[in-house]
Design an enzyme around this catalytic site. Structure first.
Site, short mmCIF file in Angstrom:
data_model
loop_
_atom_site.label_atom_id
_atom_site.label_comp_id
_atom_site.label_asym_id
_atom_site.label_seq_id
_atom_site.Cartn_x
_atom_site.Cartn_y
_atom_site.Cartn_z
N GLU A 75 0.85 -1.20 0.00
CA GLU A 75 0.00 0.00 0.00
C GLU A 75 0.88 1.24 0.00
OE1 GLU A 75 -3.48 0.60 2.22
OE2 GLU A 75 -4.03 -1.50 2.39
N ASN A 97 -9.23 4.54 4.65
CA ASN A 97 -8.24 4.46 3.58
C ASN A 97 -8.25 5.74 2.78
OD1 ASN A 97 -6.49 2.02 3.23
ND2 ASN A 97 -8.46 0.99 3.57
N ASP A 99 -10.29 1.13 -1.33
CA ASP A 99 -9.03 1.12 -0.57
C ASP A 99 -8.24 2.38 -0.92
OD1 ASP A 99 -6.70 0.32 0.87
OD2 ASP A 99 -7.24 -1.76 0.60
#
Length: 298
Positions: free
Chosen positions: A20, A157, A205
């Protein structure tokens, strides 16, 4: 709406546990493997090199959610890590600004984060078991102060900001919703949240905004990336050959490459591309990623 003309291509040999926090900073692609506490950088200029691997910049003893470089301090980072926010020196020493999640009744960690165009750093927190409403959003000011600005989020997120920093998008992944907030340029105060988009299959996300104001969203569990117009209309769906796309950014030399990270964590039988980092050419570039600007007197 579904775009199958061009498929995202895997870039490097790495397969990350939870990739991420991907950002394009000063001609380089930077990302994290959250649970492993690893800060990674792409080789060369971020272009795909067959068989090449990502370079490990730092490895922390705590989970690492996201970083942003410190303006005018090469090699230094502000990081959402462990249970709080810290500064990272080039040799990996952690200087904690605050660890607000130490006081929570549940085991929690920091998650995604980003610097806004005004030089502030924002980062979310979540419970390890994704307990409902256990997450928060924090803002780090130029004086190093860490302020909880939102709570009652399950899995935050983003956030992602427009190029002028006046609008913030924040996903609550567990609820499948993306909300939009106005941002006061001087104080960083948030306006009343507005519903922007709801995702029925998969979970929103990581996110990024392009120069036209459209929002790119990695959709965890759906094997896809979505693009939404400013009015919340879904106008593009890009299939990704990984079950759990986790982060997106716009970068490359001209800002017209969409990079997508993915994750293997939680999959009983990961496929060969789960955990890979992908790239796809797009028509509209993104603005440069922002740095954290800390006041010298702080």
């Amino acid at each position: 709406m579904t775009d199958t003309a061009q498929q995202p291509r895997p870039c490097w040999s790495d397969r990350l546990e939870l990739g991420e926090g991907v950002r394009w900073f000063d001609g380089r692609l930077v990302l994290v493997d959250i649970l492993a506490g690893r800060l990674l950088q792409a080789p060369d200029d971020g272009g795909a090199v067959p068989g090449a691997a990502l370079r490990e910049v730092l490895r922390l003893p705590v989970p690492l959610g996201a970083v942003a470089p410190l303006a005018d301090r090469p090699g230094w980072w502000v990081a959402a890590a462990g249970t709080g926010i810290c500064l990272l020196s080039p040799d990996g020493v952690l200087d904690w600004l605050a660890r607000p999640e130490d006081a929570t009744p549940l085991p929690t960690r920091m998650n995604d984060g980003v610097a806004d165009p005004h030089g502030r750093f924002w980062a979310g927190s979540m419970a390890y078991d994704a307990t409902e409403d256990a997450g928060s959003l924090y803002r780090v000011g130029p004086d190093g102060s860490v302020t909880r600005v939102l709570d009652g989020i399950t899995v935050p997120n983003g956030p992602a900001f427009t190029a002028d920093g006046t609008v913030m998008y924040l996903a609550d992944s567990a609820r499948g919703v993306i909300r939009r907030y106005s941002v006061d340029a001087f104080s960083g105060a948030l306006g009343t949240p507005e519903p922007f988009a709801t995702i029925g299959h998969g979970a929103p996300d990581g996110m990024a905004v392009d120069r036209n104001g459209s929002l790119w969203v990695a959709v965890w569990g759906a094997g896809a990336v979505h693009r939404y117009r400013e009015d919340g209309t879904l106008d593009r769906v890009v299939p990704v050959p990984a079950a759990q796309p986790a982060g997106v950014c716009l970068g490359g030399p001209d800002g017209r490459t969409l990079f997508v990270t993915s994750a293997r964590v939680g999959l009983d039988e990961p496929g060969p591309l789960d955990g890979a980092v992908f790239a796809l050419p797009v028509d509209t570039p993104g603005p440069p990623a922002s740095s954290f600007r800390r006041a010298e007197a702080a």
